[in-house]
Design an enzyme around this catalytic site. Structure first.
Site, PDB file in Angstrom:
ATOM      1  CE  LYS A   9      -3.719  -2.321   2.494  1.00  0.00           C
ATOM      2  NZ  LYS A   9      -4.523  -2.304   3.733  1.00  0.00           N
ATOM      3  CE1 TYR A  49      -9.303  -2.477   0.488  1.00  0.00           C
ATOM      4  CE2 TYR A  49      -8.904  -0.393  -0.626  1.00  0.00           C
ATOM      5  CZ  TYR A  49      -8.454  -1.441   0.155  1.00  0.00           C
ATOM      6  OH  TYR A  49      -7.160  -1.453   0.599  1.00  0.00           O
ATOM      7  CG  ASN A 112      -3.287  -2.797   7.043  1.00  0.00           C
ATOM      8  OD1 ASN A 112      -3.097  -2.431   5.882  1.00  0.00           O
ATOM      9  ND2 ASN A 112      -4.375  -3.443   7.418  1.00  0.00           N
ATOM     10  CG  HIS A 115      -4.982  -6.296  -0.214  1.00  0.00           C
ATOM     11  ND1 HIS A 115      -6.142  -6.501   0.506  1.00  0.00           N
ATOM     12  CD2 HIS A 115      -5.096  -7.048  -1.336  1.00  0.00           C
ATOM     13  CE1 HIS A 115      -6.919  -7.329  -0.171  1.00  0.00           C
ATOM     14  NE2 HIS A 115      -6.322  -7.670  -1.289  1.00  0.00           N
ATOM     15  CD  GLU A 126      -8.206  -9.024  -3.633  1.00  0.00           C
ATOM     16  OE1 GLU A 126      -8.903  -8.511  -2.743  1.00  0.00           O
ATOM     17  OE2 GLU A 126      -7.123  -9.613  -3.396  1.00  0.00           O
TER      18      GLU A 126
END
Length: 149
Positions: A9, A49, A112, A115, A126
């Site tokens: 990310k 998402y 975080n 992913h 994805e």
């Protein structure tokens, strides 16, 4: 062989963790078959998402993932989805085990670092969102016989 989608990310890119993260998966014995840096569009973020669309945190997810470039990847190997989830660690870095990516580098659930797909159907969806079939390269590392029986 199984495939999974991983994305470092924007916070992981900004913090200079790309090489460290890629090295963990290579060291484990998994094969990188697709990689690109992407400045994510609003449309792609909303599709990625999509399952969270009705949740209150959805706008924040989309805003964050579109804020700066990320590294999109496809990894291949035996059990790569489950193994990647273990290497990544719990979603909330404060709950992630020491030695995991999130356990070592994360503090905040909203930052975080990485992913990873959580199941085969998610990985398939994805991967097809982020890569064309032409962008995924089939190749055989010379060390394969040293990784697999």
């Amino acid at each position: 062989m199984e495939r999974t989608f991983l994305a470092i990310k924007p916070d992981g890119v900004q913090r200079g963790l790309v090489g460290n993260i890629i090295a963990r998966f290579e060291s484990k014995g998994f094969k990188l078959v697709a990689l690109k840096m992407v400045k994510v569009s609003q449309e792609l973020a909303e599709k990625h998402y999509g399952e969270h669309k009705e949740r209150p945190f959805f706008p924040g997810l989309v805003q964050f993932i579109t804020s700066d470039p990320l590294i999109a990847m496809v990894w291949e190997g035996k059990g790569v989805i489950a193994a990647a989830r273990k290497i990544i660690g719990a979603t909330n870095p404060l709950n992630a085990d020491n030695g995991t990516i999130r356990g070592e580098f994360g503090i905040d659930v909203g930052r975080n670092i990485i992913h990873g797909s959580d199941a085969q159907d998610t990985a398939d969806r994805e991967i097809s969102l982020w890569f064309t079939s032409e962008e995924i390269i089939s190749w055989q590392p010379s060390v394969t016989s040293w990784v697999y029986e």
